[in-house]
Design a protein around this motif. Structure first.
Motif, mmCIF file in Angstrom:
data_model
loop_
_atom_site.group_PDB
_atom_site.id
_atom_site.type_symbol
_atom_site.label_atom_id
_atom_site.label_comp_id
_atom_site.label_asym_id
_atom_site.label_seq_id
_atom_site.Cartn_x
_atom_site.Cartn_y
_atom_site.Cartn_z
ATOM 1 N N SER A 173 0.802 -1.325 -0.002
ATOM 2 C CA SER A 173 -0.047 -0.099 -0.049
ATOM 3 C C SER A 173 0.781 1.299 -0.064
ATOM 4 C CB SER A 173 -1.047 0.132 1.242
ATOM 5 O OG SER A 173 -1.155 1.429 1.853
ATOM 6 N N THR A 174 0.345 2.230 -0.634
ATOM 7 C CA THR A 174 1.055 3.725 -0.880
ATOM 8 C C THR A 174 1.260 4.299 0.575
ATOM 9 O OG1 THR A 174 -0.623 3.942 -2.595
ATOM 10 C CG2 THR A 174 1.851 4.754 -3.107
ATOM 11 N N TRP A 209 -5.619 0.895 2.002
ATOM 12 C CA TRP A 209 -6.195 2.108 2.667
ATOM 13 C C TRP A 209 -7.768 1.756 3.121
ATOM 14 C CZ3 TRP A 209 -10.343 5.248 2.028
ATOM 15 C CH2 TRP A 209 -10.440 6.388 2.679
ATOM 16 N N SER A 210 -8.362 1.239 2.142
ATOM 17 C CA SER A 210 -9.796 0.853 2.500
ATOM 18 C C SER A 210 -10.032 0.119 3.681
ATOM 19 C CB SER A 210 -10.256 0.354 1.296
ATOM 20 O OG SER A 210 -10.252 1.163 0.122
ATOM 21 N N GLU A 211 -9.142 -0.897 3.686
ATOM 22 C CA GLU A 211 -9.394 -1.903 4.840
ATOM 23 C C GLU A 211 -9.106 -1.222 5.998
ATOM 24 O OE1 GLU A 211 -7.708 -2.656 2.091
ATOM 25 O OE2 GLU A 211 -8.478 -4.739 1.248
ATOM 26 N N TYR A 213 -9.197 1.889 7.044
ATOM 27 C CA TYR A 213 -10.233 3.005 7.128
ATOM 28 C C TYR A 213 -11.693 2.370 7.519
ATOM 29 C CZ TYR A 213 -11.090 7.790 7.515
ATOM 30 O OH TYR A 213 -11.462 9.138 7.847
ATOM 31 N N GLY A 214 -11.851 1.367 6.853
ATOM 32 C CA GLY A 214 -13.062 0.593 7.308
ATOM 33 C C GLY A 214 -13.100 0.125 8.739
ATOM 34 N N SER A 226 -4.196 7.874 7.626
ATOM 35 C CA SER A 226 -4.952 8.336 6.548
ATOM 36 C C SER A 226 -4.144 9.625 6.109
ATOM 37 C CB SER A 226 -6.313 8.448 6.847
ATOM 38 O OG SER A 226 -6.902 8.953 5.704
ATOM 39 N N TYR A 227 -5.067 10.701 5.836
ATOM 40 C CA TYR A 227 -4.325 12.021 5.495
ATOM 41 C C TYR A 227 -5.080 13.345 6.467
ATOM 42 C CZ TYR A 227 -3.429 9.509 1.277
ATOM 43 O OH TYR A 227 -2.801 8.461 0.474
ATOM 44 N N THR A 229 -6.270 15.758 5.439
ATOM 45 C CA THR A 229 -7.519 16.072 4.646
ATOM 46 C C THR A 229 -8.780 15.289 5.011
ATOM 47 O OG1 THR A 229 -6.807 14.875 2.661
ATOM 48 C CG2 THR A 229 -6.701 17.441 2.753
ATOM 49 N N SER A 230 -8.632 14.049 5.504
ATOM 50 C CA SER A 230 -9.592 13.132 5.665
ATOM 51 C C SER A 230 -10.905 13.680 6.375
ATOM 52 C CB SER A 230 -8.984 11.603 6.400
ATOM 53 O OG SER A 230 -8.302 11.160 5.467
ATOM 54 N N TYR A 233 -13.309 15.408 4.515
ATOM 55 C CA TYR A 233 -14.466 14.448 3.800
ATOM 56 C C TYR A 233 -15.796 14.333 4.735
ATOM 57 C CZ TYR A 233 -17.587 10.494 2.652
ATOM 58 O OH TYR A 233 -18.582 9.877 2.399
ATOM 59 N N TRP A 292 -10.382 14.494 -2.255
ATOM 60 C CA TRP A 292 -10.072 14.746 -0.725
ATOM 61 C C TRP A 292 -8.416 14.938 -0.577
ATOM 62 C CZ3 TRP A 292 -14.451 16.436 1.151
ATOM 63 C CH2 TRP A 292 -15.486 16.049 0.575
ATOM 64 N N ILE B 99 -12.981 -8.634 2.448
ATOM 65 C CA ILE B 99 -13.200 -7.481 3.478
ATOM 66 C C ILE B 99 -14.602 -7.315 3.899
ATOM 67 C CG2 ILE B 99 -13.798 -5.733 1.519
ATOM 68 C CD1 ILE B 99 -12.092 -5.015 4.705
ATOM 69 N N LEU B 103 -15.011 -7.513 8.182
ATOM 70 C CA LEU B 103 -15.576 -6.775 8.919
ATOM 71 C C LEU B 103 -16.844 -7.326 9.890
ATOM 72 C CD1 LEU B 103 -15.662 -3.416 6.528
ATOM 73 C CD2 LEU B 103 -14.589 -3.911 8.724
ATOM 74 N N ARG B 228 4.621 -5.978 -7.171
ATOM 75 C CA ARG B 228 4.300 -4.625 -7.581
ATOM 76 C C ARG B 228 5.238 -3.511 -7.157
ATOM 77 N NH1 ARG B 228 -1.036 -3.074 -5.820
ATOM 78 N NH2 ARG B 228 -0.068 -2.257 -4.152
ATOM 79 N N PHE B 229 5.854 -3.821 -5.731
ATOM 80 C CA PHE B 229 7.048 -2.894 -5.560
ATOM 81 C C PHE B 229 8.299 -3.101 -5.985
ATOM 82 C CE2 PHE B 229 3.755 -1.467 -2.367
ATOM 83 C CZ PHE B 229 3.987 -0.137 -2.462
ATOM 84 N N MET B 481 -15.375 1.852 -1.295
ATOM 85 C CA MET B 481 -14.427 2.073 -0.184
ATOM 86 C C MET B 481 -13.480 2.727 -0.478
ATOM 87 S SD MET B 481 -14.194 -1.642 1.277
ATOM 88 C CE MET B 481 -13.931 -1.135 2.991
ATOM 89 N N GLY B 482 -12.814 2.897 -1.575
ATOM 90 C CA GLY B 482 -11.780 3.800 -1.789
ATOM 91 C C GLY B 482 -11.907 5.146 -2.090
ATOM 92 N N TYR B 484 -13.919 6.733 0.212
ATOM 93 C CA TYR B 484 -14.758 7.058 1.607
ATOM 94 C C TYR B 484 -16.000 6.473 1.817
ATOM 95 C CZ TYR B 484 -10.826 10.213 2.965
ATOM 96 O OH TYR B 484 -9.659 10.650 3.325
ATOM 97 N N MET B 486 -18.070 4.319 2.532
ATOM 98 C CA MET B 486 -18.026 2.836 3.499
ATOM 99 C C MET B 486 -19.510 2.256 3.700
ATOM 100 S SD MET B 486 -14.872 2.164 3.962
ATOM 101 C CE MET B 486 -13.238 3.172 3.811
#
Lengths: 341, 517
Positions: A173-174, A209-211, A213-214, A226-227, A229-230, A233, A292, B99, B103, B228-229, B481-482, B484, B486
């Motif tokens: 992840s970035t 990120w999604s997982e 943040y979830g 996160s950021y 800026t979150s 949102y 965002w 996911i 959850l 990937r990396f 999800m990406g 926001y 959710m």
């Protein structure tokens, strides 16, 4: 016998010719229809989602370019680059949008990109003079938490607390890689010590990120990487002022998202036009409330209201793309060693 | 003994199907090796990843199969209201996108979950799910239902006449277990263990998220990273080969303990049991069913509750994506049914055909996706064939499950009725149509349902092929999800769950119609 046979062949040939003519006609017809040039842009998934900037950007650029803009979405920034490397100079892409400074060194080394001709007055917290990559937005990494929490003010305080955080894996992840660089940029050789102190605060490490943040939103952790800026949102889109980002005195690591033109672009002029459009108000005003992040250029309209409530880091940390590439393996080993105990 | 091969002219359809599967799976792997210009040495962290992967997969498979035995036994010998619904719902965890399932599990076992709330009422500290225990809990949640269904098939395959005979001979539960149930389990358990082991090997997001940190690095994550990396295709390909080799070793071991004896022919009727009316066995079965139902359905309920709020927030694009996903699922199911029947009926003469089918779960989705991309890219725009590739890969990846279910059923039919059919000269299509198909309907329905549901929930393979216009439902969910969203994503997860269950139920029910008299 012989005669019949030949004639039979003749008939077949005649049919084949007819079919070919028809096919050629159809081909020409489709070419006429498809005369509008197609600008193909590779980007990451969330950019093209219904809430992302993609649909608005497409509409705005198509209104002025006389072209058909097509986004091709591929996972996240890292899979975007992987795909380009796989395709090499046979890529369909004219432009790639969505790499960050952790990836640009590898991207530049591939020799797949050509220099840009964009000039803009960037509002980045750092000077930008990359000849190949054009920034379109940026943000600070930060730990986001519920506003009611008394948040720590630096990594050491976080490590001393019994707060639980969710972070992303730097190998997938970035943002996860960003955190690795953040600690390294802030603490240098002391980074391993910070990581071992943090290890009991790290609830878990997620793929992306999604997982993470979830997990945070469902109440699993006190903070999530996160950021800054979150919270905007939640404030703007959900009218919920209940989220904040923790201001760290070490400074915050930057993520700068960039785009570039491919050498193999079929429409290099359109690609140039898009990159210039990207730093114009029409594009930049879309960014804050869809991606965002902070726009790369201050627009006439300025930032949306909610953004003034966000924390303002005192210093911006960013390793140059070469330094980031050189330091990555070492930082990753330190991280693995500290968290695997 | 297994089913008689179906032949078209002189070509054996089973061999054709097996070759097809080998090409689809090993072709891409070879393409990655070719592009990388050879293999590469693994690094020390890869070794750690391999060790952890084996350990968690063994543990998960052992526990899933172990727990599934009492559950399957209780389901096999009890009739109660809601039994059919429960059996359908048992398919649900297995088909959930990772996911969504994670959850759901965390809503029960997490730090702010139901269990923690319950414990704190009694003044107890919460139990942490993060760690090896979390990985195992999640894998058991995913795979206990699958193991239960596979073993249940075995139980239901014991003819009613055998139980009646045992009853007449005055057998108690222990003798019945020894003479009827134990031999059946020896046939069914190794296969169930093997397939769950294979699934858990390539688990990645579950292991990472619930494993609580980089200790929980699996081979698949190492592949992901290499690709990937580091863009180190050579290492990715070597790791993918290690994964295949691991499953091959376990397959050899598992097949060694498998016995393939049929139960002998009965009148092909549903089992009524006279031996299970003791109070202790009733209490035991009730407890087992109650516990497993709570364990499996509580997280599902939380997913439904979370999803309902998000239903209204979903973009309309969700419905187009749903349609696309259903089409993909149906097409993949058709292909898997054809491949499955051809291979299951051919494995009498050629046992290796059955093992070939297992390849599908062993290969890394990341590597097969990359390999296919390399193979296709010179000829066609990969995005143009995104859905076709999705169908193909989903079909091949679901094939092992289909075979695990079909092969024992076919084998039993041939053992029990094969000689009769031979003496009647029933061969080829007629044999399939009149002898085999009617008797494996239950297995075929279950297998098709599983395939359809699995390919609804699939995501990973076609990441490189996807574009904005052709997104399937799971991909749309991740995009939400990406961004926001959710809540909307939870709604999409619920839609996905419902659609998968409906498909699963439809096929499964079709297979069991008239059979549960």
């Amino acid at each position: 016998m012989e005669f019949f046979h030949t004639c039979h062949l003749c008939r077949n040939l005649e049919d084949a010719m007819k079919a070919l003519t028809l096919a050629a006609g159809l081909l020409i017809a489709t070419n006429v229809v498809a005369e509008t040039p197609v600008l193909t842009i590779y980007t990451y998934d969330s950019f093209v989602s219904d809430w992302g900037p993609g649909p608005l950007v497409e509409k705005a650029f198509e209104a002025q370019c006389g072209c058909d803009l097509q986004f091709v979405a591929t996972g996240d920034g890292a899979s975007l680059l992987a795909r380009l490397l796989l395709e090499g100079d046979r890529s369909e892409a004219d432009v790639v949008l969505g790499l960050d400074t952790n990836l640009t060194a590898t991207a530049a080394k591939s020799g797949l990109f050509s220099p840009h001709s964009v000039s803009a007055d960037y509002s980045l917290p750092i000077a930008w003079d990359d000849p190949v990559f054009v920034p379109y937005d940026w943000g600070y990494f930060a730990f986001v938490h519920n506003a009611t929490l008394a948040a720590p003010t630096d990594f050491r305080a976080l490590a001393a607390s019994d707060l639980k955080v969710v972070i992303q894996d730097p190998r997938s992840s970035t943002p996860g890689l960003g955190l690795l660089m953040w600690v390294k940029a802030a603490y240098g050789d002391d980074a391993p010590e910070i990581w071992s102190a943090l290890s009991d605060n790290i609830l878990t490490v997620t793929k992306g990120w999604s997982e993470a943040y979830g997990l945070f939103l469902s109440g699993e952790a006190d903070m999530v990487l996160s950021y800054t800026t979150s919270p905007a949102y939640h404030l703007i889109a959900e009218e919920d002022a209940g989220k904040s980002a923790a201001l760290f005195t070490e400074g915050h690591y930057l993520q700068v998202e960039v785009a570039a033109k491919l050498k193999s672009a079929k429409h290099p002029d359109l690609a140039d036009a898009f990159l210039q459009f990207m730093v114009s108000d029409a594009f930049q005003d879309i960014i804050p409330t869809t991606n965002w992040m902070y726009p790369a250029v201050t627009t006439q309209q300025g930032l949306p209201d909610g953004f003034s409530t966000l924390i303002q880091p005192e210093s911006a940390l960013l390793l140059s793309s070469d330094a980031a590439a050189n330091i990555r393996d070492e930082a990753l080993q330190e991280w693995l060693a500290a968290l695997s105990q | 003994m297994a089913c008689r091969a179906i032949t078209i002219g002189r070509a054996n359809t089973g061999i054709i199907a097996a070759v097809f599967v080998v090409v689809v799976i090993l072709g891409p792997l070879l393409a990655v090796f070719w592009r990388a210009g050879g293999g590469a040495w693994l690094v020390s962290s890869d070794m750690a990843a391999i060790r952890f992967t084996i350990w968690q997969a063994l543990l998960s498979a052992l526990i899933s199969v172990g727990l599934a035995i009492p559950v399957a036994r209780a389901l096999a010998r009890r009739k109660f209201r809601g039994r059919a619904v429960l059996i359908t719902l048992l398919g649900a965890p297995f088909i959930l996108p990772v996911i969504v399932a994670v959850l759901g599990l965390l809503a029960v076992f997490g730090r702010s979950g139901i269990l923690a709330a319950l414990l704190s009422k009694f003044g107890l500290p919460p139990i942490s799910i993060y760690g090896l225990q979390g990985v195992v809990i999640a894998h058991v949640f995913f795979n206990l239902p699958l193991a239960t269904r596979i073993i249940l098939q075995g139980w239901q395959a014991i003819p009613a006449e055998r139980f009646r005979l045992a009853e007449m001979l005055g057998f108690g539960p222990r003798e019945i277990a020894r003479t009827l149930e134990y031999p059946m389990l020896r046939g069914a358990l190794p296969g169930a263990f093997l397939i769950i082991f294979a699934i858990c090997l390539s688990s990645f997001a579950v292991a990472l998220t619930l494993g609580g940190g980089p200790r929980a690095t699996t081979i698949e994550l190492a592949i992901y990273q290499a690709f990937r990396f580091d863009f180190d295709l050579a290492r990715a390909a070597v790791l993918a080969s290690v994964q295949i080799a691991l499953v091959a070793v376990v397959a050899v071991l598992a097949l060694r303990v498998t016995t393939g004896d049929g139960m002998g022919a009965g009148l092909d009727r549903v089992v009524h049991r006279w031996d299970v009316n003791t109070v202790s066995s009733k209490v035991l079965d009730s407890a087992v069913l109650l516990l497993s139902t709570v364990f499996l359905l509580l997280p599902l309920t939380m997913i439904v509750l979370n999803g309902i709020a998000g239903l209204g927030m979903m973009p309309t694009a969700i419905w187009a994506a749903l349609g696309r996903s259903i089409l993909v699922a149906l097409a993949a199911t058709s292909l898997t049914v054809v491949l499955g029947l051809a291979m299951a009926t051919a494995s009498r003469e050629r046992g290796w055909i059955d093992s070939i089918g297992l390849l599908g779960v062993t290969v890394s989705p990341m590597v097969i996706g990359t390999g296919l991309f390399l193979l296709i890219n010179p000829w066609v725009r990969p995005t143009d064939v995104a859905l076709v590739v999705t169908i193909l890969v989903n079909a091949v990846m679901a094939l092992p499950f289909m075979l695990r279910i079909l092969t024992p059923a076919c084998r039993a039919v041939e053992t029990d009725y094969g000689r009769l059919a031979d003496s009647l000269g029933l061969a080829g299509w007629a044999r399939l149509r009149w002898l085999i198909l009617p008797r494996i309907r239950r297995a075929l329905g279950f297998g098709a349902g599983l395939t359809a549901a699995l390919s609804m929930g699939d995501l990973g393979v076609v990441m490189l092929f996807a574009d904005s216009e052709n997104a399937t439902l799971p991909l749309q969910m991740y995009r939400l999800m990406g961004a926001y969203q959710m809540q909307a994503a939870a709604g999409a997860g619920l839609v996905l769950l419902m659609a998968s269950l409906l498909l699963f139920w439809g096929f499964d029910r079709g297979g069991r119609r008239d059979a549960d008299a």
